[in-house]
Design an enzyme around this catalytic site. Structure first.
Site, mmCIF file in Angstrom:
data_model
loop_
_atom_site.group_PDB
_atom_site.id
_atom_site.type_symbol
_atom_site.label_atom_id
_atom_site.label_comp_id
_atom_site.label_asym_id
_atom_site.label_seq_id
_atom_site.Cartn_x
_atom_site.Cartn_y
_atom_site.Cartn_z
ATOM 1 N N LYS A 115 0.848 -1.189 0.000
ATOM 2 C CA LYS A 115 0.000 0.000 0.000
ATOM 3 C C LYS A 115 0.886 1.242 0.000
ATOM 4 O O LYS A 115 1.872 1.316 0.743
ATOM 5 C CB LYS A 115 -0.891 -0.029 1.247
ATOM 6 C CG LYS A 115 -1.878 1.123 1.356
ATOM 7 C CD LYS A 115 -2.744 0.941 2.593
ATOM 8 C CE LYS A 115 -3.702 2.091 2.789
ATOM 9 N NZ LYS A 115 -4.552 1.904 3.991
ATOM 10 N N SER A 131 -9.815 0.743 7.837
ATOM 11 C CA SER A 131 -9.276 0.783 6.474
ATOM 12 C C SER A 131 -8.794 -0.557 5.919
ATOM 13 O O SER A 131 -8.449 -0.630 4.743
ATOM 14 C CB SER A 131 -8.122 1.794 6.397
ATOM 15 O OG SER A 131 -8.620 3.100 6.527
ATOM 16 N N SER A 180 -9.038 2.910 3.607
ATOM 17 C CA SER A 180 -8.090 3.514 2.685
ATOM 18 C C SER A 180 -7.275 2.478 1.906
ATOM 19 O O SER A 180 -6.424 2.840 1.102
ATOM 20 C CB SER A 180 -7.140 4.428 3.465
ATOM 21 O OG SER A 180 -6.391 3.681 4.424
#
Length: 477
Positions: A76, A176, A152
């Site tokens: 990520k 997230s 996210s």
């Protein structure tokens, strides 16, 4: 060169076994991952940076042995640093930020023999419940491309569910990991506070709210990746309780007869979509059929305090993150550096006082103790993961002009997830429900501090009772 066509028929442990038994090479797995990125990413915008050269170099040097050695993996693009690669944090302010060292968790992934092939999209500074940064553009939900995969960690979830990789790194500061897992039909576990390291550049994320882990298609992959990554490092301010053994060993163990609290109403009277409630109630029936005792109950915590505490911590850290970046660049903030909501959050963070911050921590600690008492009565809390099915794109608009409206809408949507970030307890989203129009809806289970083992045992029991492996987005090539 022929691409390994059976790539998507295996999870990470399965692919690693093929490499170990020499049925396929790690090079062929990289080829398969890159081929799928090339063909599938244009339709969803999950991947924002390729790392093919780094993966090929790692192969040339030789991979360490480990349970997932040779498996392609994505990082990520948020906070965790990978030497020689950009970490943009989804923001124009960080677009030229190239790491000169690995974060501890990245080093552990390398030591496990994982092949880091790409970085995935994330909202600016990770502060949104959707993944639509101005810098990289929105990630689309593969089940319905007019909707968001959540945030996210939405880029990683979209990459996994479209078969680019079996597992992708994710982070969770308010939901997230669990939000994208719920929206994309994946398994996503938020570990106990401090289970995975934040170092060497930080001792904790968002004052202990945030933690690193993954989204995956199988429970066992989540377990083995926690085995790979967990454990304190020298200098950590605190550590999670030491597990009794490997997390992978918990997969398949009998969870026993559990006391389950069914929680389906928001702590702030949020409107919960009926499909999310139906999903949780359906799983409650499954658990009863499996011999567990399910009782409706609401955690005895203040929803208002939860929102106040997490919002104060979020804006405070946003302000500090922006200030540290500007100091490193040696300049002031420019109009195009940040999206509107991020800019407003940073401004609010500069207005937060030391007393406000201290009170937020006090509220968080009070929540932890209240939830700990609740777990004396119940082994598991069962709830929807989110208050809504996947939101339409721009359902949470980071270019809006009202921070209060934005935050209220986000916490309304994520009504059930932040409790576990404040308390530090582990929780997982399981893909156990689908709306009549085919959208995935997650169901969340939470356990007491340090008890990921129980979540893995129960998750596998549910995975076997209602297998989700074959469920794929209809338009995946």
């Amino acid at each position: 060169m022929a691409v390994f066509e059976e790539y998507e028929n295996y999870d990470a442990l399965g692919l690693a076994g093929l490499v170990r038994d020499r049925f396929v090479t790690a090079d062929e797995l990289v080829d398969a991952a890159l081929d799928r990125i090339a063909t599938r990413n244009p339709g969803v915008n999950a991947v924002i940076h390729l790392m093919e050269d780094a993966a090929r170099s790692a192969l040339a040097r030789g991979l360490p042995a480990g349970p997932v050695s040779g498996v392609p993996f994505m990082l990520k693009d948020l906070h965790a640093l990978c030497a020689g690669e950009p970490t943009t944090n989804g923001s124009h302010l960080f677009r030229r930020n190239v790491a000169d060292h690995d974060s501890t968790i990245i080093a552990r992934y390398r030591q496990a023999g994982l092949l880091l092939v790409a970085k995935t999209n994330t909202p600016e500074l990770g502060i949104s419940g959707t993944t639509e940064p101005v810098l990289h553009g929105p990630t689309l939900n593969p089940w319905d491309r007019s909707r968001s995969p959540g945030g996210s960690s939405g880029g990683g979830a979209a990459a996994v569910v479209t078969g680019m990789v079996p597992v992708a790194q994710a982070t969770d500061g308010g939901g997230s990991i669990r939000s994208p897992a719920a929206n994309c039909g994946l398994f996503g576990l938020k570990p106990t506070r401090a289970r995975t390291p934040a170092g060497p550049d930080a001792g904790e994320g968002w004052s202990g709210l945030a933690t690193y882990h993954v989204v995956s298609r199988t429970v066992r992959d989540s377990a083995v990746f926690l085995d790979v990554a967990h454990g304190p490092e020298p200098g950590d301010p605190y550590a999670a309780p030491v597990p009794d053994g490997d997390f992978l060993a918990e997969v398949g163990r009998n969870p026993g007869r559990l006391r389950v609290a069914l929680w389906t109403e928001g702590l702030q009277d949020e409107r919960i979509d009926p499909e999310c409630v139906i999903g949780a109630e359906r799983v409650a029936g499954m658990l009863s059929d499996l011999g567990h005792v399910v009782t409706p109950a609401v955690p005895p915590v203040s929803g208002a305090e939860c929102r106040t505490a997490i919002s104060t911590i979020l804006v405070g850290h946003t302000a500090n993150h922006v200030a540290l970046r500007l100091k490193a660049l040696g300049r002031r903030l420019r109009p195009d550096d940040l999206e509107n909501i991020t800019r407003l959050a940073a401004e609010e963070g500069r207005r937060v006082t030391a007393r406000d911050y201290a009170n937020a921590l006090l509220m968080a600690h009070r929540t932890s103790r209240q939830l700990a008492g609740f777990f004396d009565e119940y082994d598991i809390i069962l709830s929807p993961t989110l208050a809504d099915p996947p939101l339409p794109l721009r359902g949470l608009d980071m270019m809006g002009e009202d921070l209060d409206v934005y935050m209220e809408r986000m916490w309304d949507h994520m009504a059930f997830t932040p409790l576990y970030n404040l308390s530090g307890c582990p929780a997982a989203s399981l893909p156990l429900h689908t709306t009549p129009d085919g959208l995935p809806v997650g169901v969340q289970i939470g356990a007491a501090f340090g008890n990921e083992a129980l979540l893995f045992r129960l998750s596998v029991q549910l995975e076997e009772a209602d297998p989700w492996w074959e469920r794929r987005p209809p338009e995946t090539p």
